[in-house]
Design a protein around this motif. Structure first.
Motif, PDB file in Angstrom:
ATOM      1  N   MET A 210      38.727  26.128  33.742  1.00 14.66           N
ATOM      2  CA  MET A 210      38.591  27.598  33.276  1.00 14.66           C
ATOM      3  C   MET A 210      38.543  27.451  31.824  1.00 14.66           C
ATOM      4  N   THR A 211      37.771  28.688  31.541  1.00 18.26           N
ATOM      5  CA  THR A 211      37.263  28.903  30.175  1.00 18.26           C
ATOM      6  C   THR A 211      38.092  30.285  29.748  1.00 18.26           C
ATOM      7  N   ASN A 212      38.709  30.234  28.394  1.00 16.80           N
ATOM      8  CA  ASN A 212      39.202  31.426  27.746  1.00 16.80           C
ATOM      9  C   ASN A 212      38.430  32.007  26.783  1.00 16.80           C
ATOM     10  N   MET A 213      38.220  33.332  26.600  1.00 12.31           N
ATOM     11  CA  MET A 213      37.707  34.058  25.368  1.00 12.31           C
ATOM     12  C   MET A 213      38.557  35.297  25.080  1.00 12.31           C
ATOM     13  N   THR A 214      38.478  35.625  23.863  1.00 16.25           N
ATOM     14  CA  THR A 214      39.101  36.614  23.295  1.00 16.25           C
ATOM     15  C   THR A 214      38.021  37.495  22.641  1.00 16.25           C
ATOM     16  N   ILE A 215      37.847  38.723  23.040  1.00 19.23           N
ATOM     17  CA  ILE A 215      36.712  39.526  22.197  1.00 19.23           C
ATOM     18  C   ILE A 215      37.178  40.977  21.854  1.00 19.23           C
ATOM     19  N   LYS A 216      36.418  41.296  20.608  1.00 19.47           N
ATOM     20  CA  LYS A 216      36.980  42.824  20.255  1.00 19.47           C
ATOM     21  C   LYS A 216      35.908  43.805  20.762  1.00 19.47           C
ATOM     22  N   ILE A 217      36.483  45.044  20.991  1.00 19.18           N
ATOM     23  CA  ILE A 217      35.565  45.944  21.677  1.00 19.18           C
ATOM     24  C   ILE A 217      35.683  47.330  20.913  1.00 19.18           C
ATOM     25  N   GLU A 218      34.445  47.610  20.526  1.00 22.19           N
ATOM     26  CA  GLU A 218      34.573  49.009  19.835  1.00 22.19           C
ATOM     27  C   GLU A 218      34.376  50.129  20.761  1.00 22.19           C
ATOM     28  N   GLY A 219      35.090  51.243  20.525  1.00 28.12           N
ATOM     29  CA  GLY A 219      34.976  52.438  21.284  1.00 28.12           C
ATOM     30  C   GLY A 219      36.039  52.792  21.967  1.00 28.12           C
ATOM     31  N   MET A 220      36.967  52.044  22.124  1.00 30.62           N
ATOM     32  CA  MET A 220      38.334  52.168  22.933  1.00 30.62           C
ATOM     33  C   MET A 220      39.412  53.103  22.151  1.00 30.62           C
ATOM     34  N   SER A 221      39.799  53.904  22.729  1.00 30.02           N
ATOM     35  CA  SER A 221      40.795  54.709  22.010  1.00 30.02           C
ATOM     36  C   SER A 221      41.973  55.086  22.669  1.00 30.02           C
ATOM     37  N   CYS A 222      42.153  55.068  23.982  1.00 29.43           N
ATOM     38  CA  CYS A 222      43.243  55.221  24.737  1.00 29.43           C
ATOM     39  C   CYS A 222      43.557  54.379  26.124  1.00 29.43           C
ATOM     40  N   GLN A 223      44.543  54.629  26.715  1.00 24.10           N
ATOM     41  CA  GLN A 223      44.926  53.889  27.857  1.00 24.10           C
ATOM     42  C   GLN A 223      43.964  54.021  29.024  1.00 24.10           C
ATOM     43  N   HIS A 224      43.215  55.086  28.982  1.00 29.51           N
ATOM     44  CA  HIS A 224      42.080  55.317  30.064  1.00 29.51           C
ATOM     45  C   HIS A 224      40.862  54.408  29.775  1.00 29.51           C
ATOM     46  N   CYS A 225      40.414  54.068  28.488  1.00 28.14           N
ATOM     47  CA  CYS A 225      39.687  53.154  28.130  1.00 28.14           C
ATOM     48  C   CYS A 225      40.120  51.605  28.512  1.00 28.14           C
ATOM     49  N   VAL A 226      41.244  51.410  28.281  1.00 24.53           N
ATOM     50  CA  VAL A 226      41.798  49.932  28.753  1.00 24.53           C
ATOM     51  C   VAL A 226      41.589  49.919  30.180  1.00 24.53           C
ATOM     52  N   MET A 227      42.095  50.771  30.769  1.00 20.98           N
ATOM     53  CA  MET A 227      41.840  50.659  32.487  1.00 20.98           C
ATOM     54  C   MET A 227      40.512  50.670  32.915  1.00 20.98           C
ATOM     55  N   ARG A 228      39.642  51.205  32.131  1.00 24.42           N
ATOM     56  CA  ARG A 228      38.000  51.253  32.716  1.00 24.42           C
ATOM     57  C   ARG A 228      37.665  50.020  32.268  1.00 24.42           C
ATOM     58  N   VAL A 229      37.975  49.300  31.183  1.00 28.44           N
ATOM     59  CA  VAL A 229      37.425  48.022  30.621  1.00 28.44           C
ATOM     60  C   VAL A 229      37.984  46.857  31.419  1.00 28.44           C
ATOM     61  N   LYS A 230      39.081  46.723  31.723  1.00 31.35           N
ATOM     62  CA  LYS A 230      39.907  46.149  32.654  1.00 31.35           C
ATOM     63  C   LYS A 230      39.339  45.989  34.055  1.00 31.35           C
ATOM     64  N   LYS A 231      38.727  47.199  34.607  1.00 35.04           N
ATOM     65  CA  LYS A 231      38.319  47.329  35.860  1.00 35.04           C
ATOM     66  C   LYS A 231      36.915  46.556  35.828  1.00 35.04           C
ATOM     67  N   ALA A 232      36.347  46.770  34.761  1.00 29.01           N
ATOM     68  CA  ALA A 232      34.894  46.437  34.542  1.00 29.01           C
ATOM     69  C   ALA A 232      34.873  44.805  34.619  1.00 29.01           C
ATOM     70  N   ILE A 233      35.915  44.288  33.648  1.00 32.03           N
ATOM     71  CA  ILE A 233      35.903  42.775  33.690  1.00 32.03           C
ATOM     72  C   ILE A 233      36.287  42.088  34.936  1.00 32.03           C
ATOM     73  N   ASP A 234      37.506  42.876  35.601  1.00 32.76           N
ATOM     74  CA  ASP A 234      37.943  42.148  36.714  1.00 32.76           C
ATOM     75  C   ASP A 234      36.897  42.310  37.942  1.00 32.76           C
TER      76      ASP A 234
END
Length: 69
Positions: free
Chosen positions: A1-25
C-alpha cells in the motif's frame, strides 16, 4: 500500500469534505481516506490506481490539488 497526503484548495466546509471524500473513495484501489478542510490523507494500492487518478477525481469534483515539489 502507498500513502500520500495532499493539500486541496477550494474547500471551506463539511460539505466540501464529504464531496472530496466521496470522489476519492470512488477511485478503484483506494483503501482508506481521511479528509479534512484543505487536506487529504489517502492509502491506495499502486497496482490498481495511480496518484494522478486520485488527483483527477478531486479536480473533477471541483477542487484544486496544490502541486508540491
Amino acid at each position: 500500500m502507498t500513502n500520500m497526503t495532499i493539500k486541496i484548495e477550494g474547500m471551506s466546509c463539511q460539505h466540501c469534505v464529504m464531496r472530496v471524500k466521496k470522489a476519492i473513495d470512488a477511485v478503484a484501489g483506494v483503501t482508506k481516506s481521511d479528509v479534512t478542510v484543505g487536506n487529504a490523507s489517502i492509502e491506495f494500492d499502486e497496482s490498481k490506481t495511480k496518484k494522478q487518478d486520485i488527483i483527477a477525481a478531486i479536480e473533477k469534483a471541483g477542487y484544486r490539488v496544490q502541486k508540491t515539489g
